[in-house]
Every structure is written in structure tokens, then in C-alpha cells.
Design a protein around this motif. Structure first.
Motif, PDB file in Angstrom:
ATOM      1  N   UNK A 108       0.830  -1.208   0.000  1.00  0.00           N
ATOM      2  CA  UNK A 108       0.000   0.000   0.000  1.00  0.00           C
ATOM      3  C   UNK A 108       0.871   1.268   0.000  1.00  0.00           C
ATOM      4  N   UNK A 109       0.662   2.110  -0.986  1.00  0.00           N
ATOM      5  CA  UNK A 109       1.435   3.344  -1.153  1.00  0.00           C
ATOM      6  C   UNK A 109       2.948   3.075  -1.110  1.00  0.00           C
ATOM      7  N   UNK A 110       3.334   1.884  -1.530  1.00  0.00           N
ATOM      8  CA  UNK A 110       4.748   1.467  -1.613  1.00  0.00           C
ATOM      9  C   UNK A 110       5.412   1.349  -0.247  1.00  0.00           C
ATOM     10  N   UNK A 111       4.594   1.221   0.804  1.00  0.00           N
ATOM     11  CA  UNK A 111       5.158   1.123   2.150  1.00  0.00           C
ATOM     12  C   UNK A 111       5.139  -0.322   2.625  1.00  0.00           C
ATOM     13  N   UNK A 112       6.252  -0.995   2.366  1.00  0.00           N
ATOM     14  CA  UNK A 112       6.353  -2.380   2.794  1.00  0.00           C
ATOM     15  C   UNK A 112       7.482  -3.064   2.074  1.00  0.00           C
ATOM     16  N   UNK A 113       7.899  -4.208   2.606  1.00  0.00           N
ATOM     17  CA  UNK A 113       9.010  -4.955   2.027  1.00  0.00           C
ATOM     18  C   UNK A 113       8.592  -6.394   1.720  1.00  0.00           C
ATOM     19  N   UNK A 114       7.281  -6.630   1.675  1.00  0.00           N
ATOM     20  CA  UNK A 114       6.821  -8.009   1.499  1.00  0.00           C
ATOM     21  C   UNK A 114       5.560  -8.119   0.660  1.00  0.00           C
ATOM     22  N   UNK A 115       5.012  -7.023   0.244  1.00  0.00           N
ATOM     23  CA  UNK A 115       3.748  -6.962  -0.494  1.00  0.00           C
ATOM     24  C   UNK A 115       2.553  -7.432   0.340  1.00  0.00           C
ATOM     25  N   UNK A 116       2.745  -7.518   1.647  1.00  0.00           N
ATOM     26  CA  UNK A 116       1.639  -7.957   2.504  1.00  0.00           C
ATOM     27  C   UNK A 116       0.735  -6.803   2.934  1.00  0.00           C
ATOM     28  N   UNK A 117       1.160  -5.547   2.711  1.00  0.00           N
ATOM     29  CA  UNK A 117       0.307  -4.439   3.146  1.00  0.00           C
ATOM     30  C   UNK A 117      -0.692  -4.022   2.068  1.00  0.00           C
ATOM     31  N   UNK A 118      -0.697  -4.717   0.920  1.00  0.00           N
ATOM     32  CA  UNK A 118      -1.638  -4.380  -0.150  1.00  0.00           C
ATOM     33  C   UNK A 118      -3.080  -4.609   0.281  1.00  0.00           C
ATOM     34  N   UNK A 119      -3.968  -3.692  -0.113  1.00  0.00           N
ATOM     35  CA  UNK A 119      -5.407  -3.867   0.093  1.00  0.00           C
ATOM     36  C   UNK A 119      -5.899  -5.094  -0.677  1.00  0.00           C
ATOM     37  N   UNK A 120      -5.193  -5.481  -1.726  1.00  0.00           N
ATOM     38  CA  UNK A 120      -5.615  -6.585  -2.593  1.00  0.00           C
ATOM     39  C   UNK A 120      -5.004  -7.929  -2.199  1.00  0.00           C
ATOM     40  N   UNK A 121      -4.410  -7.978  -1.018  1.00  0.00           N
ATOM     41  CA  UNK A 121      -3.860  -9.240  -0.527  1.00  0.00           C
ATOM     42  C   UNK A 121      -2.436  -9.448  -0.963  1.00  0.00           C
ATOM     43  N   UNK A 122      -1.749 -10.365  -0.273  1.00  0.00           N
ATOM     44  CA  UNK A 122      -0.336 -10.571  -0.575  1.00  0.00           C
ATOM     45  C   UNK A 122      -0.118 -11.203  -1.946  1.00  0.00           C
ATOM     46  N   UNK A 123       1.025 -10.877  -2.536  1.00  0.00           N
ATOM     47  CA  UNK A 123       1.484 -11.551  -3.756  1.00  0.00           C
ATOM     48  C   UNK A 123       2.307 -12.747  -3.295  1.00  0.00           C
ATOM     49  N   UNK A 124       2.272 -13.836  -4.073  1.00  0.00           N
ATOM     50  CA  UNK A 124       3.074 -15.013  -3.728  1.00  0.00           C
ATOM     51  C   UNK A 124       4.386 -14.990  -4.511  1.00  0.00           C
ATOM     52  N   UNK A 125       5.402 -15.540  -3.896  1.00  0.00           N
ATOM     53  CA  UNK A 125       6.685 -15.668  -4.589  1.00  0.00           C
ATOM     54  C   UNK A 125       6.625 -16.886  -5.508  1.00  0.00           C
ATOM     55  N   UNK A 126       6.879 -16.719  -6.812  1.00  0.00           N
ATOM     56  CA  UNK A 126       6.768 -17.851  -7.740  1.00  0.00           C
ATOM     57  C   UNK A 126       7.712 -19.018  -7.411  1.00  0.00           C
ATOM     58  N   UNK A 127       8.778 -18.745  -6.676  1.00  0.00           N
ATOM     59  CA  UNK A 127       9.724 -19.819  -6.333  1.00  0.00           C
ATOM     60  C   UNK A 127       9.222 -20.656  -5.167  1.00  0.00           C
ATOM     61  N   UNK A 128       8.317 -20.119  -4.381  1.00  0.00           N
ATOM     62  CA  UNK A 128       7.727 -20.841  -3.261  1.00  0.00           C
ATOM     63  C   UNK A 128       6.527 -20.019  -2.820  1.00  0.00           C
ATOM     64  N   UNK A 129       5.345 -20.528  -3.090  1.00  0.00           N
ATOM     65  CA  UNK A 129       4.162 -19.694  -2.893  1.00  0.00           C
ATOM     66  C   UNK A 129       3.816 -19.492  -1.409  1.00  0.00           C
ATOM     67  N   UNK A 130       4.584 -20.101  -0.519  1.00  0.00           N
ATOM     68  CA  UNK A 130       4.430 -19.793   0.909  1.00  0.00           C
ATOM     69  C   UNK A 130       5.194 -18.514   1.260  1.00  0.00           C
ATOM     70  N   UNK A 131       6.100 -18.106   0.368  1.00  0.00           N
ATOM     71  CA  UNK A 131       7.020 -17.008   0.687  1.00  0.00           C
ATOM     72  C   UNK A 131       6.568 -15.699   0.048  1.00  0.00           C
ATOM     73  N   UNK A 132       7.054 -14.609   0.608  1.00  0.00           N
ATOM     74  CA  UNK A 132       6.742 -13.288   0.057  1.00  0.00           C
ATOM     75  C   UNK A 132       7.625 -13.031  -1.172  1.00  0.00           C
ATOM     76  N   UNK A 133       7.169 -12.145  -2.061  1.00  0.00           N
ATOM     77  CA  UNK A 133       7.993 -11.786  -3.220  1.00  0.00           C
ATOM     78  C   UNK A 133       8.912 -10.615  -2.923  1.00  0.00           C
ATOM     79  N   UNK A 134       8.832 -10.073  -1.706  1.00  0.00           N
ATOM     80  CA  UNK A 134       9.504  -8.808  -1.406  1.00  0.00           C
ATOM     81  C   UNK A 134       8.569  -7.659  -1.744  1.00  0.00           C
TER      82      UNK A 134
END
Lengths: 95, 485
Positions: B124-150
Motif C-alpha cells: 500500500x502506497x509502496x510502504x512495505x518490504x513483502x507486499x503484505x500491506x496491499x489492500x488486494x492481498x499478498x502476492x506469492x513468490x513464484x519460487x515458493x508460494x508460501x514465501x513473500x515476493x519482497x
């Protein structure tokens, strides 16, 4: 630096942010821990250092003071929550 | 099988008439449909617009009016305003915002004939290091969908890593291009502050924000930067300076290149598996004729504290424009003006954004300005001077992009400070305004590791050259996560 619930309420008011009563404690904790992290700044004396406002220390570019934008009121008001006769509407301020 | 090609390869195929932009665009739209339900890397897919732009690109090519990017489909981070298309910035505040104008970056890409596939998810508003603060939910890391993409350009990084788009745009305020590029195994470049226009890029921290390309390779980043960079009178901090042809020097020899290794980037807190891959990359550079020099950036430990004053202070000021009056979210039935402001902002912003606005409002409030903002600006100079001194000795600086590989979703959400420390190696570069890259440098426990390369002001050409030469000798950047081959 540790902030309590009253500090959080005061800051939230300054920032015009509505905060749920139940979240205040959590904000007090997280804001305190962020300010704790920031406190490391005080380990260095900076009395003789000039502040750096711009990464390349350049000054703000100026331009001639003339109108360069055209009026786009209708386009911009089309995305506003509430307008009437070209005006943005807010709750009544003056009785 | 177009998705296994780099942007440069696709450009050559378009030029040779082996594929049309419509075919290419459709194939990536199909991949988005097939895979993005799981990854959540897009907020908006602009299918109709993309196909219309692709048709126009094919027509332009047929009439002999095509450049290297004409007909190439890419994705834009949802922080760039796109006229007529929802621009959410990952926030409920802008969930209903159809931008009335386009960012300069978007215009420049469109003018180069680039096709927009859609808008990517982000913190959200580019404030985060994991994409977990998005209103639209976290993005998954394609290398391991349990992990964050950054984050914050997590959707951009994941979409490129999974080859749902050949490339995407990102923005970097404290590492938001480089850290997700590292965690997703792609190549990302944050240019010098002022190199790319910030006009129409929703502001977070104006003295730090900078747009840049995220792609598979340095060669691809060069092609994109050629189209993105340049002076813009609509951005008062845009630099009036000629733009290089960033592709021209990719093949220069790096024999004799002086690489500085800051000891502070290899100390406590660096994961051993990451350190091993970075060491191997340095050894590769040595074998290619580079000279390795130990250096020190003694004020490195101050970068995170300084950033968490400068960035929140600027964000609290920038985000004061969201007031429920002119655009964006407005609360129901406000009882008075103050209630309108407070509830629109309280309901429209997520927890991390509110936290940072409050830190900034506090730091800027009466009686605290000298202790926080002024102090941070002074330390910012010391951090910047560390780099100037280092660049008297070396051509580029190298180290890890992030202290670890991708962490798991939910792992750091309860502890903002531990989340902030995942940008420990990237933040100083923004404070100094320097260009920096992240380049895939192998894997640790099957997760990607990024090598960070930092250059002197406006030396993007050198960074891209140095990265490209490494990518001629290694194939880490060509790896695709198994589920998306």
C-alpha cells in the motif's frame, strides 16, 4: 522514546487519522519501537554537519510565472465523491 | 513459448516478423489468466486496451515506424497513473480511482510502442518490504508460494519471475525495486534520483522515490531505461542532463574494473547462504579481470534509522492530500468536516500506512523537528559522503541486496522493525540518491539470491555493463521457477 495511548491519540489527531480505540495500544507499541530504532541517530554528533535536503544538493528549478495548464474542472470533478455546480461538497462548516 | 524469451529476444523476433505483437500480447494475457489466480501479482489486467495497443503496434511496424520496444507487452506497477484505468497504489483509498491523466513513464512507454498488460500489485502506497500491506492481498513468490515476493514492487517482481510479463516497471524508495528483484530472482535497476520523471508516480517520499525497470536481464533493463529516462519539466526534481544509450556500452570489457566491498555489508545479520552466493559472484568478477578492494561505509548502521524519519516525514506530508474531498475514498455520512477527514483517512488507509503517517506527523510536530527531521538530514549527508569517499577509490560497490532470501508470508507482519531491517543494504543508496541494481546470483535453499551493484551518480551505463558481463558468464537470470516453465 516510549509513547502512550494519549500520545497516539494526539498524533492521530494532528494527522487527521481516525483510529479505532482497540488499535491504540498496538500503535503505541509499534510507534515506540520505531522511535526506539530511530534513537540510534543520537549516537553521532552532527553539530558541524549541514543538513542535506536533496540527494544531489541541487537547488529547486524555477520557471517563468505564467499559466501553463488549461482548465480541466469537469474531468477532475468526474472522479470526486460529491460535487454540485462545479463545487466540491463537504459537510457544512459555517452555521 | 514466448515467455521463455528475454525482452531483447522478443524485440528481435518482432523485428524479424516471426511473431506479431497481438500474438505475443495474447500469449502473455493467457499466462496471466492461467497463473495469476494463485500469484495475485496483478491488481488490474487491461486485456482490451492491451490488444488494441498491440494492433496499433503491429500497424506501426508494418508502416516502418517501429523502435526496439514497439509491440512489447509489459506491466506497470499500480503506482503509475494511467489515464482511464484504475490506479489503486495498493490502497482502499484509491480502489475507486480512475486516473484522469498518465504518468510520464507511462506516456514515454506508450510513445515507444509498448503494450500495457495491466497494473501490478504492490504494498500500500509502496510502504512495505513483502507486499503484505496491499489492500488486494499478498502476492506469492513464484519460487515458493508460501514465501513473500519482497516489496514494495512485489507484483512487478513476481509477474516477471513467473514470466507473466517479459518486464515491468517498479519504483524504489528504500529498496522497493532491488529487494523484490533479489527475492524473486530477476534483474532490477533503481537509477540515480532525478533520472526518470516522478510526474504521475504517486508520491511516497519525494526526496527518495525513483522509478526503474524490472526485467530478466541487464540487457532488457537497458532497453527499458532508454525509453524511461530523461528530463521532464513537470517534475521539479528531474535532472536536466543528456540520456545515454544504455545499450551501447553493455559489451565493454570490465578488465581492471575496481569493485569495492564494504565490510559493513558482510557483517552480522547476513545469512550464510546469501553470503556464499555473493562471494561466488565476486569470485566470478575477479576471474573476469576485476580488481577487488575492501572498503568501509562507516555510517551504514545509521541508514535505517535515518530512513525511518525521512520517509515517514515526507509521506505524512504527501499523503495529506487524501482527504475524502476531491478523489478517492470518502466515508459514509460524515457528521462534520473533521469527521470526514478522519474517517475517510482512517478507513481508507491500512495499518502500515497509518503507522508511517503517525511517525512522520510526530517527527514533524512542534518541538520535535530538530531532534528528528533536521538530525536525519544531517546524518543523510554523512551517509552520502561515505559513498563519495568510496567512489574516489572504486568504480562500483558490490554486496548482497537483501540479508536473507524470501521469508514466509506472515513471518514478519507483527514486527515492523524486523521487516524494516530487510532493506538494510538498499536504503543508504536512496538516501544518497545513487543508482543501484540487483542481479540474480544463484540460490540458497532453492530461493533466489541477489547481488547488489551500486554506482556513482548517473553511471547507469556502467552498472548495466557490469551486470551484463556477469550475465554472459552465468545463467542464474535465465532460471524460471518450475511451476511456471
Amino acid at each position: 522514546m516510549s509513547l502512550g495511548p494519549d500520545d497516539v491519540k494526539k498524533i492521530a489527531h494532528l494527522a487527521r487519522l481516525g483510529i479505532n480505540e482497540s488499535d491504540i495500544e498496538g500503535y503505541a507499541d509499534s510507534l515506540s519501537s520505531i522511535l526506539g530504532l530511530v534513537e540510534d541517530m543520537n549516537t553521532v554528533n552532527t553539530d558541524d554537519v549541514l543538513p542535506m535536503a536533496h540527494p544531489q544538493d541541487v537547488s529547486q528549478r524555477l520557471r517563468v510565472d505564467e499559466v501553463t495548464e488549461s482548465n480541466q474542472r469537469e474531468k477532475f470533478q468526474a472522479i470526486a465523491p460529491l460535487t454540485e455546480d462545479g463545487l466540491y461538497l463537504v459537510p457544512q462548516v459555517i452555521e | 513459448m514466448y515467455h521463455t524469451k528475454t525482452l531483447a529476444e522478443l524485440s528481435a523476433m518482432l523485428e524479424a516478423g516471426e511473431v506479431t505483437s497481438v500474438e505475443l500480447t495474447q500469449s502473455f494475457l493467457d499466462r496471466i489468466k492461467q497463473f495469476d489466480g494463485e500469484l495475485n501479482s496483478f491488481v488490474t489486467v487491461t486485456e482490451e486496451l492491451a490488444l488494441a495497443q498491440a494492433k496499433a503496434a503491429d500497424k506501426a511496424r508494418a508502416s516502418g515506424k517501429a523502435g526496439p520496444l514497439t509491440g512489447i507487452p509489459i506491466a506497470h506497477k499500480d503506482i503509475f497513473c494511467t489515464e482511464g484505468v484504475k490506479t489503486s497504489c495498493g490502497s482502499k483509498m484509491l480502489d475507486n480511482f480512475i486516473s484522469p491523466y498518465s504518468a510520464t513513464v507511462v506516456e514515454k512507454m506508450r510513445d515507444a510502442g509498448v503494450v500495457m498488460l495491466g497494473k501490478t500489485n504492490m504494498d500500500e502506497f509502496a510502504m512495505g518490504s513483502s507486499n503484505e500491506t496491499s489492500f488486494y492481498g499478498p502476492v506469492k513468490n513464484p519460487w515458493n508460494t508460501q514465501a513473500v515476493p519482497g516489496g514494495s514492487s512485489g507484483g512487478s517482481a513476481a509477474s516477471v519471475a513467473a514470466r507473466l510479463a517479459p518486464a515491468s516497471t517498479g519504483t524504489d524508495t528504500g529498496g522497493s525495486i532491488r529487494q523484490p528483484a533479489s527475492l524473486c530472482g530477476i534483474t532490477g535497476l533503481k537509477p540515480t534520483y532525478g533520472r526518470i520523471s516522478r510526474y504521475g508516480m504517486i508520491a511516497f517520499a519525494s526526496s527518495l522515490d525513483q522509478a526503474g525497470p524490472m526485467a530478466q536481464s541487464a540487457e532488457d533493463c537497458a532497453l527499458l531505461l532508454n525509453a524511461m529516462a530523461g528530463f521532464d519539466s513537470r517534475d521539479s526534481t528531474s535532472m536536466e542532463r543528456d540520456v545515454d544509450d544504455y545499450s551501447a556500452s553493455l559489451n565493454n570489457s570490465i578488465e581492471g574494473l575496481k569493485i569495492g566491498l564494504p565490510k559493513e555489508y558482510f557483517s552480522e545479520g547476513l545469512d550464510a547462504g546469501v553470503a556464499k552466493q555473493v562471494d561466488d559472484a565476486i569470485a566470478q568478477y575477479r576471474a573476469m579481470g576485476a580488481e577487488i578492494i575492501d572498503i568501509s561505509l562507516p555510517n551504514t548502521h545509521l541508514a535505517v534509522p535515518v530512513y525511518y524519519v525521512v520517509a515517514p516525514a515526507e509521506c505524512s506530508s504527501n499523503l495529506s492530500r487524501f482527504d475524502g474531498v476531491r478523489f478517492g475514498y470518502r466515508c459514509e455520512d460524515p457528521k462534520d468536516l473533521e469527521d470526514l477527514y478522519k474517517r475517510s483517512r482512517g478507513e481508507g488507509f491500512g495499518a502500515e500506512v497509518k503507522r508511517r503517517i503517525m511517525v512522520g506527523a510526530y517527527a514533524l510536530s512542534a518541538g520535535y523537528y530538530d531532534a528528528y527531521y533536521l538530525k536525519s538530514q544531517k546524518l543523510r549527508r554523512l551517509i552520502s559522503e561515505d559513498f563519495s569517499k568510496a567512489f574516489e577509490q572504486v568504480d562500483v560497490i558490490m554486496g548482497p541486496t537483501a540479508p536473507s532470501t524470501a521469508f514466509n508470508i506472515g513471518e514478519k507482519t507483527d514486527d515492523p522493525v524486523s521487516m524494516y531491517l530487510s532493506d538494510i543494504y538498499t536504503i543508504a543508496v536512496n538516501l544518497a540518491g545513487l543508482p543501484g541494481m540487483s542481479v540474480p546470483a544463484g540460490f540458497s535453499n532453492n530461493m533466489p539470491v541477489g547481488l547488489q551493484i551500486i554506482g556513482n551518480y548517473f553511471e547507469e551505463s556502467r552498472l548495466l555493463n557490469v551486470a551484463h558481463q556477469y550475465q554472459q558468464k552465468t545463467d542464474w537470470h535465465k532460471q524460471i521457477p518450475e511451476a511456471f516453465v
